[in-house]
Design a protein around this motif. Structure first.
Motif, short mmCIF file in Angstrom:
data_model
loop_
_atom_site.label_atom_id
_atom_site.label_comp_id
_atom_site.label_asym_id
_atom_site.label_seq_id
_atom_site.Cartn_x
_atom_site.Cartn_y
_atom_site.Cartn_z
N HIS A 98 -0.63 9.80 -5.99
CA HIS A 98 -0.86 11.12 -6.67
C HIS A 98 0.38 12.13 -6.48
CE1 HIS A 98 -3.99 13.17 -8.92
NE2 HIS A 98 -3.28 14.06 -8.72
N SER A 99 0.79 11.87 -5.08
CA SER A 99 1.97 12.77 -4.59
C SER A 99 3.23 12.75 -5.72
CB SER A 99 2.60 12.45 -3.48
OG SER A 99 1.71 12.31 -2.24
N HIS B 209 2.37 15.22 -8.19
CA HIS B 209 2.69 16.84 -7.82
C HIS B 209 4.18 16.87 -8.01
CE1 HIS B 209 -1.45 16.88 -6.36
NE2 HIS B 209 -1.27 16.16 -5.18
N GLY C 268 -10.02 7.98 -4.09
CA GLY C 268 -9.00 7.47 -4.88
C GLY C 268 -8.38 6.38 -4.29
N GLY C 269 -6.78 6.52 -4.43
CA GLY C 269 -5.92 5.51 -3.74
C GLY C 269 -6.23 5.76 -2.21
N LEU C 270 -6.14 6.80 -1.55
CA LEU C 270 -6.18 7.06 -0.21
C LEU C 270 -7.54 6.87 0.33
CD1 LEU C 270 -3.07 8.31 -0.79
CD2 LEU C 270 -3.58 9.70 1.06
N ASP D 282 -17.09 12.38 -4.42
CA ASP D 282 -15.84 12.54 -5.41
C ASP D 282 -16.43 13.07 -6.74
OD1 ASP D 282 -13.23 10.65 -5.77
OD2 ASP D 282 -13.85 11.37 -7.72
N SER D 283 -15.59 13.79 -7.26
CA SER D 283 -16.19 14.31 -8.57
C SER D 283 -16.58 13.54 -9.70
CB SER D 283 -15.03 15.47 -9.14
OG SER D 283 -13.81 14.92 -9.05
N HIS E 142 -16.05 6.77 -9.06
CA HIS E 142 -15.18 6.71 -7.68
C HIS E 142 -16.31 6.79 -6.76
CE1 HIS E 142 -11.06 7.55 -9.25
NE2 HIS E 142 -11.63 6.89 -10.25
N PHE F 149 -9.12 14.23 0.98
CA PHE F 149 -7.95 13.52 0.35
C PHE F 149 -7.93 14.02 -1.24
CE2 PHE F 149 -9.56 10.39 3.46
CZ PHE F 149 -8.15 10.20 4.20
N VAL G 162 -5.44 16.16 3.95
CA VAL G 162 -4.46 15.18 3.60
C VAL G 162 -3.84 15.23 2.26
CG1 VAL G 162 -3.77 12.83 3.54
CG2 VAL G 162 -5.37 13.53 5.29
N LEU H 64 -2.83 17.32 -1.43
CA LEU H 64 -1.73 18.27 -1.50
C LEU H 64 -1.93 19.02 -2.98
CD1 LEU H 64 1.14 15.94 -0.21
CD2 LEU H 64 0.29 18.05 0.86
N PRO I 132 -2.34 15.92 8.73
CA PRO I 132 -1.48 14.60 8.94
C PRO I 132 -0.52 14.49 7.86
CG PRO I 132 -4.02 14.31 8.60
CD PRO I 132 -3.87 15.94 8.61
N TYR J 113 1.44 11.17 6.38
CA TYR J 113 1.69 9.73 6.44
C TYR J 113 1.64 9.34 8.05
CZ TYR J 113 5.09 6.28 4.43
OH TYR J 113 5.69 5.16 3.92
N ARG K 15 -6.01 1.50 -6.67
CA ARG K 15 -4.54 1.90 -6.72
C ARG K 15 -3.97 1.13 -7.89
NH1 ARG K 15 -2.50 6.44 -4.74
NH2 ARG K 15 -1.01 6.36 -3.02
P1 NAD Z 1 -6.01 10.03 -6.45
O1 NAD Z 1 -5.85 10.57 -7.52
O2 NAD Z 1 -5.82 8.10 -6.55
O3 NAD Z 1 -7.32 10.23 -5.64
C1 NAD Z 1 -7.93 11.54 -5.52
C2 NAD Z 1 -9.55 11.22 -5.72
O4 NAD Z 1 -9.91 12.60 -5.73
C3 NAD Z 1 -10.00 10.89 -6.92
O5 NAD Z 1 -10.91 9.80 -6.90
C4 NAD Z 1 -10.53 12.01 -7.78
O6 NAD Z 1 -11.46 11.53 -8.67
C5 NAD Z 1 -11.07 12.82 -6.51
N1 NAD Z 1 -11.07 14.23 -6.74
C6 NAD Z 1 -10.24 14.90 -7.46
N2 NAD Z 1 -10.85 16.50 -7.44
C7 NAD Z 1 -11.92 16.21 -6.84
C8 NAD Z 1 -12.90 17.27 -6.19
N3 NAD Z 1 -12.96 18.74 -6.44
N4 NAD Z 1 -13.78 16.87 -5.47
C9 NAD Z 1 -14.15 15.74 -5.27
N5 NAD Z 1 -13.29 14.73 -5.30
C10 NAD Z 1 -12.12 15.13 -6.35
O7 NAD Z 1 -4.80 10.43 -5.34
P2 NAD Z 1 -4.16 9.68 -4.05
O8 NAD Z 1 -3.01 9.07 -4.54
O9 NAD Z 1 -5.34 8.97 -3.44
O10 NAD Z 1 -3.70 10.96 -3.32
C11 NAD Z 1 -4.75 12.01 -2.98
C12 NAD Z 1 -3.95 13.37 -2.25
O11 NAD Z 1 -3.39 12.91 -1.06
C13 NAD Z 1 -2.93 13.77 -3.26
O12 NAD Z 1 -2.84 15.06 -3.28
C14 NAD Z 1 -1.39 13.31 -2.84
O13 NAD Z 1 -0.45 13.91 -3.03
C15 NAD Z 1 -1.88 13.33 -1.20
N6 NAD Z 1 -1.11 12.61 -0.28
C16 NAD Z 1 -0.72 13.10 0.88
C17 NAD Z 1 -0.23 12.47 2.00
C18 NAD Z 1 -0.04 12.85 3.18
O14 NAD Z 1 0.64 12.12 3.82
N7 NAD Z 1 -0.49 14.07 3.43
C19 NAD Z 1 0.14 10.95 1.79
C20 NAD Z 1 -0.29 10.34 0.32
C21 NAD Z 1 -0.86 11.19 -0.63
#
Ligand code: NAD
Ligand code: ZN
Ligand code: ZN
Length: 344
Positions: A38-39, A42, A179-181, A201-202, A206, A244, A267, A269, A290, A292, A337
């Motif tokens: 998802h990053s 962004h 989601g992925g994370l 999750d919304s 999921h 996440f 975590v 963003l 945190p 990565y 993912r």
């Molecule tokens: P993703 O889209 O696979 O998962 C996000 C999940 O959150 C989805 O299941 C979605 O339905 C759910 N969601 C969205 N809005 C919501 C809400 N208001 N309430 C509850 N659930 C909600 O994304 P991902 O690839 O898992 O990434 C998640 C986030 O983590 C992204 O913002 C990404 O940029 C960030 N990220 C941060 C780091 C880090 O090191 N800090 C590393 C990787 C990803």
């Protein structure tokens, strides 16, 4: 070669990207899998809005695995054809953090660049990696399906590890966003601590995935989520909240639920902010952001997968369908993912 590159005017798949010749210390990797994070969305959206931290052009994809294709001069102890995970946060290699392999917290770089984040990543036939120290052996893991371990697995692993002292068997943790994370975080929690685990999750699909992955209770985010979660902890609050998503609604949910002296780890963003003032969060609560994990923690994450305790739910897409993968990520229709497999 084929590559999915971000240009100033937006992302585009090209068929004529040059394959680099590895120079001193560099390694050329034939890509097995590149996870769609998802990053990336962004980064693409910020690029379109003119607020990107990175300077295009560069190839996207920071969640990569592959096979060693060619070693530059001076690279030893790597076999051509060896399956490896690519660590994507490329620090200075010399500061204290980097010497501890935590290049994600390099002290010399305000903006950390890495493969797929400002420099060429893995959504391509090949990726040039600047140092062999970024390559972690994958052993017998299926290289394509192991790609998410390098970020969707590593980032939650490092976050959970940081919170482990609070994750005792009488504690309750909350995972926001499955989601992925988040779907990896649930497995890491199951494998590394005895705490009770809730997930929200919304999307009902999921939330259901969280149930399948062993969450003790799952919630579909809505107007009553705060009250439901308070009740589920008998008013005590959560010991640890992993956010996440990182939207305003989720940060507010997390900070209102974390117990005194508990921890909120943000975590995601998605642009929310964490207000600080008396009463905004319980006394003693620790808030952290945190980012990565370290190279050593990538090794640990891979070991957890090798022991069968961490497994990414993967949908494979050929590079020709990369935009479908990102659209599915945006739409929330993925189960786990999306992984791009540029070499089939
Ligand atoms: P993703 O889209 O696979 O998962 C996000 C999940 O959150 C989805 O299941 C979605 O339905 C759910 N969601 C969205 N809005 C919501 C809400 N208001 N309430 C509850 N659930 C909600 O994304 P991902 O690839 O898992 O990434 C998640 C986030 O983590 C992204 O913002 C990404 O940029 C960030 N990220 C941060 C780091 C880090 O090191 N800090 C590393 C990787 C990803
Ligand atoms: Zn990522
Ligand atoms: Zn450094």
């Amino acid at each position: 070669m084929h590559a999915y590159r971000l240009f100033a005017e937006g992302p585009k798949r090209v068929t004529d990207a040059p394959v680099a010749e590895p120079r001193d210390g560099e390694v050329l990797i034939k890509i097995a899998g590149a996870g769609a994070c998802h990053s990336d969305l962004h980064v693409i959206d910020a690029n379109a809005a003119g607020t990107s931290l990175f300077s295009p052009p560069f190839t996207l994809g920071h969640e990569n695995t592959g096979w060693v294709e060619q070693c530059g001069p001076g690279v030893t102890n790597l076999e051509v054809g060896e399956p490896v995970a690519v660590y994507c946060a490329w620090g200075c290699g010399r500061c204290r953090a980097c010497l501890l392999s935590a290049e994600n917290y390099c002290e010399r770089q305000q903006l950390l660049l890495g493969g797929g984040l400002g420099r060429d990543g893995g959504m391509a036939t090949y990726q040039l990696v600047p140092s062999a120290r970024y390559l972690v052996p994958l052993g017998d893991l299926e290289p394509r399906d192991a790609a998410p371990l390098t970020d969707a697995g590593l980032t939650p692993y490092a976050a959970v590890k940081r919170a482990l002292p609070l994750l005792t068997p009488d504690a309750t943790a909350l995972v926001i966003g499955v989601g992925g994370l988040g779907h990896m975080a649930l497995q890491v929690l199951r494998a590394t601590c005895g705490a009770r685990v809730f997930a929200v999750d919304s999307l009902p699909t999921h939330a259901h995935l969280a149930t399948q992955l062993g969450a003790d209770r799952t919630f579909v985010a809505g107007d009553d989520t705060l009250a439901e979660l308070r009740e589920a902890t008998s008013g005590r609050g959560l010991d640890v909240v992993f956010d996440f998503v990182g939207a305003q609604t989720t940060i507010d949910l997390g900070r209102k639920l974390v117990r005194p002296d508990g921890a909120l780890l943000i975590v995601g963003l998605a642009g929310g902010t964490m207000p600080y003032a008396q009463g905004k969060i319980a006394w003693g609560a620790r808030v952290s952001i945190p980012f990565y994990g370290s190279i050593a923690e990538l090794r640990e994450t891979i070991a957890l997968a090798a022991r069968g305790q961490l497994h990414a739910r993967v949908t494979r897409f050929p590079l020709e369908r990369v935009t479908d993968a990102y659209q599915a990520l945006r739409d929330g229709t993925l189960d786990g993912r999306a992984v791009i497999v540029p070499n089939g």
